[in-house]
Design an enzyme around this catalytic site. Structure first.
Site, PDB file in Angstrom:
ATOM      1  N   SER A 140       0.857  -1.188   0.000  1.00 33.91           N
ATOM      2  CA  SER A 140       0.000   0.000   0.000  1.00 33.91           C
ATOM      3  C   SER A 140       0.894   1.241   0.000  1.00 33.91           C
ATOM      4  O   SER A 140       1.958   1.262  -0.617  1.00 33.91           O
ATOM      5  CB  SER A 140      -0.906  -0.062   1.234  1.00 33.91           C
ATOM      6  OG  SER A 140      -1.675   1.088   1.356  1.00 33.91           O
ATOM      7  N   SER A 141       0.494   2.256   0.730  1.00 36.68           N
ATOM      8  CA  SER A 141       1.295   3.484   0.832  1.00 36.68           C
ATOM      9  C   SER A 141       0.829   4.287   2.039  1.00 36.68           C
ATOM     10  O   SER A 141      -0.368   4.304   2.360  1.00 36.68           O
ATOM     11  CB  SER A 141       1.104   4.334  -0.425  1.00 36.68           C
ATOM     12  OG  SER A 141       1.617   5.633  -0.206  1.00 36.68           O
ATOM     13  N   TYR A 155      -3.777   8.180  -6.890  1.00 35.21           N
ATOM     14  CA  TYR A 155      -2.891   7.123  -6.390  1.00 35.21           C
ATOM     15  C   TYR A 155      -3.285   6.736  -4.960  1.00 35.21           C
ATOM     16  O   TYR A 155      -3.412   5.553  -4.630  1.00 35.21           O
ATOM     17  CB  TYR A 155      -1.454   7.628  -6.448  1.00 35.21           C
ATOM     18  CG  TYR A 155      -0.444   6.755  -5.752  1.00 35.21           C
ATOM     19  CD1 TYR A 155       0.029   5.595  -6.355  1.00 35.21           C
ATOM     20  CD2 TYR A 155       0.049   7.090  -4.483  1.00 35.21           C
ATOM     21  CE1 TYR A 155       0.959   4.782  -5.715  1.00 35.21           C
ATOM     22  CE2 TYR A 155       0.981   6.289  -3.847  1.00 35.21           C
ATOM     23  CZ  TYR A 155       1.436   5.142  -4.463  1.00 35.21           C
ATOM     24  OH  TYR A 155       2.356   4.354  -3.818  1.00 35.21           O
ATOM     25  N   LYS A 159      -4.634   3.059  -3.204  1.00 35.42           N
ATOM     26  CA  LYS A 159      -4.021   2.344  -2.078  1.00 35.42           C
ATOM     27  C   LYS A 159      -5.040   2.140  -0.953  1.00 35.42           C
ATOM     28  O   LYS A 159      -4.999   1.132  -0.246  1.00 35.42           O
ATOM     29  CB  LYS A 159      -2.772   3.087  -1.595  1.00 35.42           C
ATOM     30  CG  LYS A 159      -1.649   3.125  -2.638  1.00 35.42           C
ATOM     31  CD  LYS A 159      -1.197   1.731  -3.069  1.00 35.42           C
ATOM     32  CE  LYS A 159       0.024   1.758  -3.964  1.00 35.42           C
ATOM     33  NZ  LYS A 159       0.489   0.408  -4.364  1.00 35.42           N
TER      34      LYS A 159
HETATM   35  N1  LIG Z   1       8.839   4.251  -3.705  1.00 37.41           N
HETATM   36  C1  LIG Z   1       8.015   4.736  -2.787  1.00 37.41           C
HETATM   37  O1  LIG Z   1       8.281   5.772  -2.160  1.00 37.41           O
HETATM   38  C2  LIG Z   1       6.733   4.037  -2.452  1.00 37.41           C
HETATM   39  C3  LIG Z   1       6.023   4.470  -1.335  1.00 37.41           C
HETATM   40  C4  LIG Z   1       4.831   3.839  -0.998  1.00 37.41           C
HETATM   41  C5  LIG Z   1       4.377   2.803  -1.766  1.00 37.41           C
HETATM   42  N2  LIG Z   1       5.073   2.384  -2.856  1.00 37.41           N
HETATM   43  C6  LIG Z   1       4.538   1.264  -3.629  1.00 37.41           C
HETATM   44  O2  LIG Z   1       5.495   0.240  -3.695  1.00 37.41           O
HETATM   45  C7  LIG Z   1       5.379  -0.481  -4.919  1.00 37.41           C
HETATM   46  C8  LIG Z   1       6.709  -0.481  -5.647  1.00 37.41           C
HETATM   47  O3  LIG Z   1       7.114   0.846  -5.832  1.00 37.41           O
HETATM   48  P1  LIG Z   1       8.558   1.233  -6.411  1.00 37.41           P
HETATM   49  O4  LIG Z   1       8.884   2.552  -5.859  1.00 37.41           O
HETATM   50  O5  LIG Z   1       9.506   0.114  -6.257  1.00 37.41           O
HETATM   51  O6  LIG Z   1       8.169   1.427  -7.953  1.00 37.41           O
HETATM   52  P2  LIG Z   1       9.043   1.408  -9.265  1.00 37.41           P
HETATM   53  O7  LIG Z   1      10.501   1.477  -8.952  1.00 37.41           O
HETATM   54  O8  LIG Z   1       8.450   2.437 -10.153  1.00 37.41           O
HETATM   55  O9  LIG Z   1       8.699  -0.035  -9.840  1.00 37.41           O
HETATM   56  C9  LIG Z   1       7.394  -0.357 -10.202  1.00 37.41           C
HETATM   57  C10 LIG Z   1       7.316  -1.855 -10.406  1.00 37.41           C
HETATM   58  O10 LIG Z   1       5.964  -2.177 -10.772  1.00 37.41           O
HETATM   59  C11 LIG Z   1       5.967  -2.901 -11.985  1.00 37.41           C
HETATM   60  N3  LIG Z   1       4.823  -2.516 -12.806  1.00 37.41           N
HETATM   61  C12 LIG Z   1       4.308  -1.274 -12.960  1.00 37.41           C
HETATM   62  N4  LIG Z   1       3.272  -1.305 -13.826  1.00 37.41           N
HETATM   63  C13 LIG Z   1       3.146  -2.606 -14.239  1.00 37.41           C
HETATM   64  C14 LIG Z   1       2.253  -3.259 -15.118  1.00 37.41           C
HETATM   65  N5  LIG Z   1       1.288  -2.624 -15.787  1.00 37.41           N
HETATM   66  N6  LIG Z   1       2.412  -4.599 -15.315  1.00 37.41           N
HETATM   67  C15 LIG Z   1       3.374  -5.271 -14.649  1.00 37.41           C
HETATM   68  N7  LIG Z   1       4.247  -4.701 -13.793  1.00 37.41           N
HETATM   69  C16 LIG Z   1       4.139  -3.383 -13.579  1.00 37.41           C
HETATM   70  C17 LIG Z   1       7.255  -2.512 -12.692  1.00 37.41           C
HETATM   71  O11 LIG Z   1       7.631  -3.584 -13.527  1.00 37.41           O
HETATM   72  P3  LIG Z   1       8.383  -3.391 -14.964  1.00 37.41           P
HETATM   73  O12 LIG Z   1       9.450  -2.369 -14.751  1.00 37.41           O
HETATM   74  O13 LIG Z   1       8.899  -4.766 -15.239  1.00 37.41           O
HETATM   75  O14 LIG Z   1       7.316  -2.982 -15.944  1.00 37.41           O
HETATM   76  C18 LIG Z   1       8.221  -2.300 -11.532  1.00 37.41           C
HETATM   77  O15 LIG Z   1       8.836  -3.493 -11.161  1.00 37.41           O
HETATM   78  C19 LIG Z   1       4.254   0.212  -5.703  1.00 37.41           C
HETATM   79  O16 LIG Z   1       3.038  -0.467  -5.481  1.00 37.41           O
HETATM   80  C20 LIG Z   1       4.212   1.596  -5.077  1.00 37.41           C
HETATM   81  O17 LIG Z   1       2.952   2.200  -5.197  1.00 37.41           O
HETATM   82  C21 LIG Z   1       6.242   2.987  -3.225  1.00 37.41           C
END
Ligand SMILES: NC(=O)c1ccc[n+]([C@@H]2O[C@H](COP(=O)([O-])OP(=O)(O)OC[C@H]3O[C@@H](n4cnc5c(N)ncnc54)[C@H](OP(=O)(O)O)[C@@H]3O)[C@@H](O)[C@H]2O)c1
Length: 250
Positions: A140-141, A155, A159
């Protein structure tokens, strides 16, 4: 022997970012890990190679998520590699950051499709593969519980929907001993947050100041919590929302 030896885990979006951290951590704990990717095939294969080099077991699994039939496609591919699952981590997700009047219907539909519809149907079509006593962890977030970044409204809504999914699904799957939880990170240093963290000279320090602990989160901060929930130690936690924001919400 690790605490997850003998278990199979699937982590969506595990080629990079938080998903990669979770995949590598679960593999270190002994799980055989399905490293799912959408577009980042080379990155996912690199994660598999890194896991194998460290003595673990993993395979890459490609499937775009969010469109009609995508979940069935992922499971069909999964079945070619494994015959059951113990841990499902719904991590793949996309952001949406714009004033409400600038968010078109296409973007709205897309962010809900990837962040809500995909996990929903992965579970709906995958429940038979998930073994009793298993784990579902939805990423989630912190933004589901704070309006600190109101341009992330769509977004944040996705979540919140995912959190309701975790809560209600915990009742559906509880009789099978399967726990379901949301893990809610604050800002974590990944591709997703590059602009937020590096957009201007003082961005990093500003974001670090959000947390009570005065630093920016790392993928391992999230992966360690997911690993605990996935372990035997997490057996009595279900339907919960776990704050992994470093105190950003306090
Ligand atoms: N970073 C933060 O600060 C943060 C904070 C709170 C929550 N989150 C949550 O944590 C999770 C991961 O975030 P992150 O920061 O690691 O993101 P990220 O670096 O942008 O990576 C996103 C991941 O999701 C996959 N993805 C996105 N759209 C897709 C689709 N249509 N089909 C299949 N795969 C898809 C991508 O795969 P490909 O590259 O292979 O397409 C990638 O592995 C997300 O749910 C995000 O909302 C992140």
């Amino acid at each position: 022997m690790g605490v997850l030896t003998g278990r199979t885990a699937l982590v969506t979006g595990a080629g990079r970012g938080i998903g990669r951290g979770i995949a590598e951590r679960l593999a270190r704990d002994g799980a055989r890990v399905a490293v799912h990717y959408g577009r980042s095939e080379a990155a996912a294969k690199e994660v598999v190679a890194a896991i194998e080099e460290a003595g673990g077991s993993a395979f890459a699994l490609g499937a775009e998520l969010g469109g009609p039939g995508d979940a069935e496609g992922l499971w069909a591919e999964f079945d070619r590699h494994a015959d059951g699952l113990d841990i499902l981590v719904n991590n793949a997700g996309i952001g949406s950051s714009a004033p409400i009047e600038e968010i078109g219907e296409e973007e709205y539909d897309r962010v809900f499709a990837v962040n809500v519809k995909a996990p929903f149907f992965l579970v709906a079509h995958g429940m038979d593969r998930l073994r009793d006593g298993g784990r579902i962890i939805n990423i989630s977030s912190g933004l589901a519980r704070t309006a600190a970044m109101p341009h992330n409204i769509a977004y944040a809504m996705t979540k919140s929907a995912l959190d309701v999914f975790s809560r209600d699904l915990s009742k559906v799957l509880g009789p099978r001993g399967i726990t379901v939880n949301s893990v809610a990170p604050g800002v974590i240093d990944t591709d997703n947050t590059a602009e937020l963290l590096h957009g201007s000279e003082d961005s990093w320090a500003r974001v670090a100041a959000f947390s009570a602990l005065g630093r920016v989160g790392e993928t391992a901060d999230v992966a360690d919590v997911v690993a605990f929930l996935a372990s035997e130690g997490g057996r009595w936690i279900t339907g919960s929302w776990v704050d992994v924001t470093g105190g950003s919400l306090t």
